[in-house]
Scaffold this active site. Structure first.
Site, PDB file in Angstrom:
ATOM      1  N   HIS A  19       0.734  -1.043  -0.262  1.00  0.00           N
ATOM      2  CA  HIS A  19       0.079  -0.027   0.146  1.00  0.00           C
ATOM      3  C   HIS A  19       0.824   1.347   0.030  1.00  0.00           C
ATOM      4  O   HIS A  19       1.289   1.643   1.084  1.00  0.00           O
ATOM      5  CB  HIS A  19      -1.038   0.016   1.338  1.00  0.00           C
ATOM      6  CG  HIS A  19      -1.936   1.025   1.219  1.00  0.00           C
ATOM      7  ND1 HIS A  19      -2.960   0.886   2.029  1.00  0.00           N
ATOM      8  CD2 HIS A  19      -1.970   2.261   0.677  1.00  0.00           C
ATOM      9  CE1 HIS A  19      -3.794   1.990   1.982  1.00  0.00           C
ATOM     10  NE2 HIS A  19      -3.228   2.772   1.175  1.00  0.00           N
ATOM     11  N   HIS A  21       1.069   4.977  -2.512  1.00  0.00           N
ATOM     12  CA  HIS A  21       0.682   5.596  -3.592  1.00  0.00           C
ATOM     13  C   HIS A  21       2.191   6.355  -3.957  1.00  0.00           C
ATOM     14  O   HIS A  21       2.490   7.032  -3.491  1.00  0.00           O
ATOM     15  CB  HIS A  21      -0.174   6.520  -3.280  1.00  0.00           C
ATOM     16  CG  HIS A  21      -1.532   6.211  -2.480  1.00  0.00           C
ATOM     17  ND1 HIS A  21      -2.745   5.879  -3.340  1.00  0.00           N
ATOM     18  CD2 HIS A  21      -1.937   5.656  -1.245  1.00  0.00           C
ATOM     19  CE1 HIS A  21      -3.574   5.278  -2.486  1.00  0.00           C
ATOM     20  NE2 HIS A  21      -3.132   5.212  -1.387  1.00  0.00           N
ATOM     21  N   HIS A 195      -9.610   0.764  -1.123  1.00  0.00           N
ATOM     22  CA  HIS A 195      -9.529   1.410   0.241  1.00  0.00           C
ATOM     23  C   HIS A 195     -11.065   1.330   0.588  1.00  0.00           C
ATOM     24  O   HIS A 195     -11.917   1.829  -0.049  1.00  0.00           O
ATOM     25  CB  HIS A 195      -9.068   3.015   0.158  1.00  0.00           C
ATOM     26  CG  HIS A 195      -7.597   3.230  -0.077  1.00  0.00           C
ATOM     27  ND1 HIS A 195      -7.097   2.605  -1.490  1.00  0.00           N
ATOM     28  CD2 HIS A 195      -6.862   3.930   0.356  1.00  0.00           C
ATOM     29  CE1 HIS A 195      -5.822   2.987  -1.314  1.00  0.00           C
ATOM     30  NE2 HIS A 195      -5.586   4.052  -0.246  1.00  0.00           N
ATOM     31  N   GLU A 198     -11.038   3.409   6.136  1.00  0.00           N
ATOM     32  CA  GLU A 198     -10.134   4.134   6.709  1.00  0.00           C
ATOM     33  C   GLU A 198     -11.009   5.383   7.390  1.00  0.00           C
ATOM     34  O   GLU A 198     -10.817   5.366   8.455  1.00  0.00           O
ATOM     35  CB  GLU A 198      -9.254   4.646   5.345  1.00  0.00           C
ATOM     36  CG  GLU A 198      -8.391   5.864   5.721  1.00  0.00           C
ATOM     37  CD  GLU A 198      -7.521   6.562   4.569  1.00  0.00           C
ATOM     38  OE1 GLU A 198      -8.090   6.472   3.546  1.00  0.00           O
ATOM     39  OE2 GLU A 198      -6.607   7.155   4.876  1.00  0.00           O
ATOM     40  N   ASP A 276       1.703   4.032   2.539  1.00  0.00           N
ATOM     41  CA  ASP A 276       0.763   4.787   2.081  1.00  0.00           C
ATOM     42  C   ASP A 276       1.466   5.984   1.046  1.00  0.00           C
ATOM     43  O   ASP A 276       1.356   5.685   0.121  1.00  0.00           O
ATOM     44  CB  ASP A 276      -0.351   5.366   3.176  1.00  0.00           C
ATOM     45  CG  ASP A 276      -1.628   5.581   2.658  1.00  0.00           C
ATOM     46  OD1 ASP A 276      -1.856   5.471   1.610  1.00  0.00           O
ATOM     47  OD2 ASP A 276      -2.392   6.080   3.696  1.00  0.00           O
ATOM     48  N   ASP A 277       1.511   7.060   2.007  1.00  0.00           N
ATOM     49  CA  ASP A 277       2.237   8.212   1.378  1.00  0.00           C
ATOM     50  C   ASP A 277       3.221   8.813   2.327  1.00  0.00           C
ATOM     51  O   ASP A 277       3.130   9.663   3.004  1.00  0.00           O
ATOM     52  CB  ASP A 277       1.058   9.344   1.331  1.00  0.00           C
ATOM     53  CG  ASP A 277      -0.303   8.840   0.503  1.00  0.00           C
ATOM     54  OD1 ASP A 277       0.013   8.871  -0.775  1.00  0.00           O
ATOM     55  OD2 ASP A 277      -1.305   8.441   1.284  1.00  0.00           O
TER      56      ASP A 277
HETATM   57  N1  ADE Z   1      -4.648   8.705  -1.920  1.00  0.00           N
HETATM   58  C1  ADE Z   1      -3.568   8.663  -1.441  1.00  0.00           C
HETATM   59  N2  ADE Z   1      -3.506   8.368  -0.108  1.00  0.00           N
HETATM   60  C2  ADE Z   1      -4.683   7.927   0.097  1.00  0.00           C
HETATM   61  C3  ADE Z   1      -5.341   7.506   1.318  1.00  0.00           C
HETATM   62  N3  ADE Z   1      -4.780   7.305   2.586  1.00  0.00           N
HETATM   63  N4  ADE Z   1      -6.713   7.346   1.357  1.00  0.00           N
HETATM   64  C4  ADE Z   1      -7.360   7.557   0.139  1.00  0.00           C
HETATM   65  N5  ADE Z   1      -6.758   7.913  -1.088  1.00  0.00           N
HETATM   66  C5  ADE Z   1      -5.494   8.300  -0.948  1.00  0.00           C
HETATM   67 ZN    ZN Z   2      -3.856   4.824   0.547  1.00  0.00          ZN
END
Ligand code: ADE
Ligand code: ZN
Length: 335
Positions: A19, A21, A195, A198, A276-277
């Protein structure tokens, strides 16, 4: 406090990242370098000013800045450089295999050809020693028609991605909004993830499973609000790609001490740890493991289990999966 041995184990153990992005791996320094290279004007005057804006209150407050950051990506080389920078960080964290999300609509909406996006990201994956595959994500705040058009535009490059996902603003955009496009993707033999849970309720996890027929749930941490759902996820060994630092930065949990990763594991769920990011949330894979193990009563056996879970949940051919799992077990046998 984490003891030195456990910290070393977390750093050195083989990992799969499921996971991430790729647009969320763009560090502020690279955003500014690409902005200069491409003559793109940014709303922030410096790297420090941009970094200072990374104080999020929820998912949407993050997404607004994340999409602005991605506006510097125009050329194939930009996508290559972003992806290669991530793969180098992943390699340094002993990530052996990664399944990378990308958001084509973020780029095609700005006039960038989807071929440029896919070719740049894919070429970096080919040039890296880390095993890397791609998952095309649909933006759920846009329409299903837009997602279908994106899929059609991507089909000439079908051999360069293994699956599709669903990301962006969750609440108000339930999985079932994308029932048709996911059915088409399933017919095409693509792997399916979404997703769910969350910020959205357990109901979104149910429809991701039952309507979209996904094979992994991204995040999914809100499943514990529903005992029946929790038991089902455990029984089906449905993987959750949990992102601890993301959950704290986006206020899903107030503090890491309140994160439910251990409860998920104790419920028998196939939970994995992911970044994630990473450029926005304070760290890559090892940072996520260390922050989680520092805050929660997790030990060596949990490290072994989480290292295994990443590969068990990966979309890999069985033989390759077993090879990675043998590597994990050999690593832990030596401790
Ligand atoms: N796009 C990038 N990170 C995300 C996240 N945590 N939840 C939903 N969309 C995303
Ligand atoms: Zn994500």
């Amino acid at each position: 406090m984490l003891n030195d041995q456990l910290r070393r184990v977390l750093q050195q153990m083989p990992k799969a990242e499921l996971h991430i992005h790729i647009e969320g791996s763009l560090e502020p320094e690279l955003i500014f370098a690409l902005a200069e290279r491409n003559g793109v004007k940014l709303a922030y005057g410096s790297v420090e000013e941009l970094r200072a804006a990374y104080a999020f209150t929820d998912l949407q407050s993050f997404l607004d800045i994340y999409y602005a950051g991605a506006s510097v990506l125009l050329k194939e080389q930009d996508f290559y450089d972003m992806t290669m920078a991530y793969l180098k960080r992943a390699e340094a964290d002993n990530v052996r295999h990664t399944e990378i999300f990308f958001d084509p609509q973020t780029h095609t909406a700005r006039g960038v050809d989807i071929k440029v996006v896919i070719d740049g990201i894919y070429r970096a994956c080919q040039d890296s020693p880390v095993s890397a595959t791609l998952i095309l994500c649909f933006l759920r705040h846009l329409s299903e028609e837009d997602a279908i058009a994106t899929l059609e535009a991507a089909l000439p490059y079908r051999d360069k991605f293994i699956g599709v996902g669903l990301d962006s603003s969750e609440v108000g955009n339930p999985p079932e909004k994308f029932a048709n496009v996911f059915a088409r993707c399933r017919d095409l033999g693509l792997r399916l993830v979404a997703h769910a849970g969350e910020e959205g309720p357990p109901a979104y996890i149910y429809t991701a499973l039952d309507t979209l027929k996904v094979e992994r749930i991204d995040h999914g941490v809100r499943c514990l609000e529903d005992a029946e759902l929790t038991a089902r996820l455990a029984k089906e060994q449905m993987a959750l790609t949990v992102c601890p630092l993301s959950n704290i930065k986006l206020c899903v949990f107030d503090q890491m001490e309140q994160h439910n990763l251990l409860q998920l594991l104790d419920a028998g769920i196939l939970a994995t740890v992911n970044s994630d990011d990473p450029a926005y949330f304070g760290g890559y894979m090892n940072d996520n493991f260390i922050a989680t193990f520092e805050a929660l009563p997790l030990g060596l056996s949990h490290a072994h289990r989480l290292s295994r879970n990443g590969f068990v949940a990966a979309f890999l051919p069985e033989e390759q999966k077993q090879k990675f799992l043998a590597e994990v077990d050999a690593f832990f046998a030596k401790i």
